[in-house]
Design a protein around this motif. Structure first.
Motif, PDB file in Angstrom:
ATOM      1  N   LEU A  70      27.609 -38.301  29.956  1.00  0.00           N
ATOM      2  CA  LEU A  70      28.060 -39.650  29.622  1.00  0.00           C
ATOM      3  C   LEU A  70      27.722 -40.617  30.746  1.00  0.00           C
ATOM      4  N   ARG A  71      27.901 -40.167  31.974  1.00  0.00           N
ATOM      5  CA  ARG A  71      27.612 -41.027  33.133  1.00  0.00           C
ATOM      6  C   ARG A  71      26.149 -41.450  33.128  1.00  0.00           C
ATOM      7  N   ALA A  72      25.277 -40.501  32.845  1.00  0.00           N
ATOM      8  CA  ALA A  72      23.844 -40.830  32.825  1.00  0.00           C
ATOM      9  C   ALA A  72      23.557 -41.860  31.729  1.00  0.00           C
ATOM     10  N   ASP A  73      24.144 -41.673  30.556  1.00  0.00           N
ATOM     11  CA  ASP A  73      23.943 -42.634  29.468  1.00  0.00           C
ATOM     12  C   ASP A  73      24.507 -44.001  29.827  1.00  0.00           C
ATOM     13  N   ALA A  74      25.682 -44.006  30.453  1.00  0.00           N
ATOM     14  CA  ALA A  74      26.322 -45.274  30.810  1.00  0.00           C
ATOM     15  C   ALA A  74      25.499 -46.031  31.839  1.00  0.00           C
ATOM     16  N   LEU A  75      24.978 -45.317  32.808  1.00  0.00           N
ATOM     17  CA  LEU A  75      24.165 -45.984  33.837  1.00  0.00           C
ATOM     18  C   LEU A  75      22.882 -46.544  33.238  1.00  0.00           C
ATOM     19  N   ARG A  76      22.297 -45.810  32.276  1.00  0.00           N
ATOM     20  CA  ARG A  76      21.091 -46.313  31.621  1.00  0.00           C
ATOM     21  C   ARG A  76      21.383 -47.585  30.812  1.00  0.00           C
ATOM     22  N   SER A  77      22.614 -47.714  30.332  1.00  0.00           N
ATOM     23  CA  SER A  77      22.982 -48.902  29.558  1.00  0.00           C
ATOM     24  C   SER A  77      23.435 -50.068  30.428  1.00  0.00           C
ATOM     25  N   GLY A  78      23.420 -49.877  31.752  1.00  0.00           N
ATOM     26  CA  GLY A  78      23.730 -50.973  32.649  1.00  0.00           C
ATOM     27  C   GLY A  78      25.077 -50.910  33.336  1.00  0.00           C
ATOM     28  N   ILE A  79      25.849 -49.834  33.125  1.00  0.00           N
ATOM     29  CA  ILE A  79      27.141 -49.699  33.791  1.00  0.00           C
ATOM     30  C   ILE A  79      26.913 -49.319  35.249  1.00  0.00           C
ATOM     31  N   ASP A  80      27.635 -49.968  36.137  1.00  0.00           N
ATOM     32  CA  ASP A  80      27.510 -49.701  37.566  1.00  0.00           C
ATOM     33  C   ASP A  80      28.032 -48.297  37.883  1.00  0.00           C
ATOM     34  N   ALA A  81      27.322 -47.570  38.703  1.00  0.00           N
ATOM     35  CA  ALA A  81      27.700 -46.192  39.024  1.00  0.00           C
ATOM     36  C   ALA A  81      29.070 -46.133  39.702  1.00  0.00           C
ATOM     37  N   GLY A  82      29.311 -47.037  40.648  1.00  0.00           N
ATOM     38  CA  GLY A  82      30.602 -47.046  41.324  1.00  0.00           C
ATOM     39  C   GLY A  82      31.745 -47.343  40.367  1.00  0.00           C
ATOM     40  N   LEU A  83      31.508 -48.246  39.430  1.00  0.00           N
ATOM     41  CA  LEU A  83      32.537 -48.579  38.446  1.00  0.00           C
ATOM     42  C   LEU A  83      32.834 -47.372  37.556  1.00  0.00           C
ATOM     43  N   GLY A 182      37.315 -34.947  19.904  1.00  0.00           N
ATOM     44  CA  GLY A 182      37.921 -35.513  18.709  1.00  0.00           C
ATOM     45  C   GLY A 182      37.131 -35.216  17.461  1.00  0.00           C
ATOM     46  N   ARG A 183      37.661 -35.647  16.322  1.00  0.00           N
ATOM     47  CA  ARG A 183      37.030 -35.365  15.025  1.00  0.00           C
ATOM     48  C   ARG A 183      35.819 -36.255  14.777  1.00  0.00           C
ATOM     49  N   ARG A 184      35.787 -37.417  15.412  1.00  0.00           N
ATOM     50  CA  ARG A 184      34.690 -38.368  15.172  1.00  0.00           C
ATOM     51  C   ARG A 184      34.095 -38.752  16.529  1.00  0.00           C
ATOM     52  N   ALA A 185      33.454 -37.774  17.146  1.00  0.00           N
ATOM     53  CA  ALA A 185      33.012 -37.939  18.525  1.00  0.00           C
ATOM     54  C   ALA A 185      32.060 -39.121  18.690  1.00  0.00           C
ATOM     55  N   THR A 186      31.172 -39.350  17.732  1.00  0.00           N
ATOM     56  CA  THR A 186      30.206 -40.442  17.857  1.00  0.00           C
ATOM     57  C   THR A 186      30.914 -41.794  17.887  1.00  0.00           C
ATOM     58  N   PHE A 187      31.884 -41.965  16.992  1.00  0.00           N
ATOM     59  CA  PHE A 187      32.647 -43.215  16.970  1.00  0.00           C
ATOM     60  C   PHE A 187      33.385 -43.431  18.289  1.00  0.00           C
ATOM     61  N   TRP A 188      34.060 -42.393  18.762  1.00  0.00           N
ATOM     62  CA  TRP A 188      34.852 -42.553  19.989  1.00  0.00           C
ATOM     63  C   TRP A 188      33.962 -42.766  21.202  1.00  0.00           C
ATOM     64  N   ARG A 189      32.799 -42.137  21.230  1.00  0.00           N
ATOM     65  CA  ARG A 189      31.883 -42.356  22.348  1.00  0.00           C
ATOM     66  C   ARG A 189      31.428 -43.813  22.380  1.00  0.00           C
ATOM     67  N   GLU A 190      31.176 -44.391  21.201  1.00  0.00           N
ATOM     68  CA  GLU A 190      30.795 -45.800  21.133  1.00  0.00           C
ATOM     69  C   GLU A 190      31.917 -46.683  21.681  1.00  0.00           C
ATOM     70  N   GLN A 191      33.150 -46.351  21.314  1.00  0.00           N
ATOM     71  CA  GLN A 191      34.278 -47.130  21.817  1.00  0.00           C
ATOM     72  C   GLN A 191      34.429 -46.977  23.329  1.00  0.00           C
ATOM     73  N   LEU A 192      34.210 -45.779  23.844  1.00  0.00           N
ATOM     74  CA  LEU A 192      34.326 -45.538  25.278  1.00  0.00           C
ATOM     75  C   LEU A 192      33.290 -46.328  26.063  1.00  0.00           C
ATOM     76  N   LEU A 193      32.053 -46.326  25.601  1.00  0.00           N
ATOM     77  CA  LEU A 193      31.019 -47.106  26.284  1.00  0.00           C
ATOM     78  C   LEU A 193      31.340 -48.594  26.211  1.00  0.00           C
ATOM     79  N   ALA A 194      31.920 -49.036  25.098  1.00  0.00           N
ATOM     80  CA  ALA A 194      32.326 -50.436  24.988  1.00  0.00           C
ATOM     81  C   ALA A 194      33.443 -50.763  25.964  1.00  0.00           C
TER      82      ALA A 194
END
Length: 434
Positions: A70-83, A182-194
């Protein structure tokens, strides 16, 4: 800025019925799919049934391995590593969130009990006081977004008891738990990245990012994706703060409704009376006619209706079947459904808004309070019985949707009953006997 104190971060636990587009929270009496449950007006269910058939398989990765991906995906989407590292410091899966996600209520409150609580005299009185105290802010919101103050205050009261109950779960931990197992991992992952994008934007710190167990946030209980699309900085402090700024929260709700097709100055609907020979098969949410056409079919409003509404498209709503009150619901009712896809919730918002406007809420029709509601297992049995008799209710999942209502109507016609599509114990008993 509304004249309310900042909220304490430790609030009463909230859970959530995820509405269409995921805005906010409330529990319907009949027709909403099983999902995270709760609003301040909805107590814990009397019993729960584990959803064993829908439990996810054990995750193939450890949580640490999953987090690194998840961290690798988040950093690729522009999330700061320290954050990211700060947000996930010490985060582990929360067993209480898994339990909440994998259980479903066996019993739901009848719509009349739900409305008794949602549209209470105390809530009307409190809401009217807040409107008076903050008139200037509401006028600014209405001028910009076209949504009446009573509707916004109704949402505010339903979602968080006017900002006093916003939840105390770590949103990052809850969403990480659901995305991991969770039962809907794709949905929750989208919410987490948001949610990480909200932190990246600087609206709030990880430590103060709290909400319901399902990740709904703030005084208007937005999901993270909804927040990113519709939250606004209305008080001008540079942050979209739905937790501590009531002005931001209410203007954000108005922005959401506006984008969902809200028609300024128009009502949500109104109570009606049906003629003696009314054909109850017409009481279908998908059957829309103009108010004038409904009148011609014997549907009469119980209060004067503005001439401009006669050509408005409307559907007939019978929330408790032919024995309960009837309503014509207009386009603004559909906008509320986009905020939370529950007819009971949308009806509560409409009736509460009317009560805030007039000072009280009174219906002409009476509820069938002697009518026993079906539990989830009984609704599943009803669907199975209908299918066995050649009707087509769809999947036997306990959800009374359009297909099940159509099947019920068919069986009711066979019995010679009013074909209102409403499930109750008497109907199930007839199916058992046959």
């Amino acid at each position: 800025m509304l004249k309310l104190p900042l909220h304490k971060l430790a609030c009463a636990t909230l859970s959530l019925h995820l509405g269409l587009l995921g805005a906010c929270a409330s529990s319907p009496a009949q027709s909403t799919p099983p999902a995270p449950t709760k609003s301040p007006t909805q107590p814990a269910p009397a019993a729960t049934t584990p959803a064993t058939s829908s439990l996810p398989a054990a995750p193939a990765l450890s949580f640490a391995e999953w987090r690194d991906q998840l961290r690798a995906d988040a950093l690729r989407s522009g999330i700061d590593a320290g954050l990211f590292d700060r947000a996930f410091a010490g985060v582990t899966p929360d067993p209480s969130v898994v339990a909440a996600d994998s259980s479903q209520p066996e019993f739901t409150r009848p719509v009349w009990e739900y409305l008794d609580s949602a549209v209470s005299p105390a809530r009307i009185s409190r809401g009217r006081g807040l409107i008076t105290e903050n008139r200037a802010t509401f006028e600014r919101i209405q001028q910009q977004y076209g949504v009446q103050e009573e509707v916004l205050v109704a949402i505010w009261g339903m979602e968080s008891a006017f900002g006093s109950h916003i939840g105390n779960y770590s949103v990052i931990r809850s969403l990480a738990t659901l995305a991991y197992e969770g039962r809907r991992a794709t949905f929750w992952r989208e919410q987490l990245l948001a949610a990480l994008q909200i932190l990246q934007h600087g609206d709030i710190t990880p430590e103060r990012l709290i909400g319901s167990w399902a990740g709904a946030m703030g005084q208007t209980q937005f999901m993270p994706t909804t927040y990113n699309q519709h939250a606004v900085d209305f008080d001008g402090d540079g942050r979209r703060d739905l937790w501590n700024s009531s002005a931001d929260a209410l203007a954000s709700a108005a922005h959401y409704l506006s984008k969902s097709g809200w028609q300024p100055g128009q009502p949500w609907g109104f109570e009606v009376q049906l003629g003696q020979a009314f054909d109850y098969r017409l009481a279908d949410p998908d059957s829309r006619r103009s108010v004038a056409e409904w009148r011609a079919l014997g549907v009469q409003p119980l209060a004067p209706v503005a001439a401009g509404l006669e050509q408005q498209s409307a559907a007939l709503l019978l929330p408790a079947g032919h024995r309960g009150p009837a309503f014509l619901v207009l386009n603004n009712f559909r906008s509320i459904l986009r905020y939370n896809n529950s007819t009971s919730y949308a009806l509560a918002i409409g009736l509460l808004a009317d009560g805030l406007r007039s000072g009280s809420s009174t219906l002409h029709g009476s509820w069938p309070r002697d009518d026993r509601q079906l539990g989830r297992s009984e609704r599943i049995e009803l669907q199975e019985q209908l299918a066995a008799r050649g009707f087509d209710p769809g999947a036997a999942d306990g959800i009374i949707g359009a297909n099940t209502r159509k099947a019920i109507r068919g069986f009711q016609q066979q019995l010679g009953w009013p074909a209102d599509g409403y499930p109750n114990a008497a109907l199930l008993e007839q199916l058992r006997r046959r």
